[in-house]
Write a protein that holds these residues in place. Sequence first.
Motif: not given
Length: 323
Positions: A66, A68-69, A87, A91, A105, A107-108, A135
């Motif tokens: 995982w 992060r954003d 990210p 990825l 992610t 998260a986005i 996502m």
Amino acid sequence: MSVSALKKLIPSRRMTLGVELPLDNDWSPAGLQRAKKERRPFGVPNMEHHAEYARLADQLGFKSIWIRDVPFFDPNRFGDAAQLFDPFAYLGYLAAITDHVILGTGAIVLPLRHPYHVAKAAATIDQLSGGRLVMGIATGDRPVEFPIFGVEAEKRGEILRQSVRMIKEAWNKDQMLFDNQLDLLPKPVQDTIPLIMAGRGTQTIDWIVQHLDGWFHYPRGIASTQHQIAEWKKAHEDHGLTEIKPYISAYHLDLHEDPNHPPKPLKFGATIGRNELIRHLQKLEEIGVHHLAFHFRHSQRPIPEVLHELAEYVLPEFHHSNE
């Protein structure tokens, strides 16, 4: 019909285990000293071995990686730059150097990105990885970022809902966009990329259950997690859903060398021996946690050493060869 990455992540009723990047122990005492020597601010990890460690997690059988954003590093109020790299660009790199691990992610920040750019980038990652993207999405929790991007923070929940609708439409393989005149390519390998809410995103649990594919929530104690999962299950029942969508969490792990070392709490985790960790994870599984990602920034031991110990002793308690 392709197999969903979410099904690959959680192939049965058993809880599965992954890792959260950066795979650095920069919050440990030794890590803090190393950062000071290298003149890295607190919260900026050392990414020197990132590819090596990501490959190792994949080879050892962890189910997920995982990331992060974090658009801007805010040393004064947050002090956490996550894994540094963008990210989606990262990825794409991870897709090329791993074979099996699900790419997630967490998260986005949707309000800070145009939904069609997100849709195209995510579908690209799904293609490059052979359908391995899950996502996670969020509204963002750093107030300083919204004016920088020209976004009204109070509208972030509404923007997220609109973005989800637009992204799903862009991934639709049966209909083009804008009166069937334009299309956004590529399409995902999966029928659609699973969307997971990270935190609440200013949404109700009912909305999350109805429109998304799972919930990734912050680590918390057993009792608090059990109460939250009960709310999650009730929302499914209220909407006539018999299959409970995945509940995902994380754990900040400082794995002690003594296998029987009792848990010494950290924020969002503990310093703990592997046998006590197994017992804790079994409790989480019993109350309904489907997947958990280990976060190692507090780790006082080398990351490869910890990954190997977890793979040898902990993963077999939850993962099975036919999964």
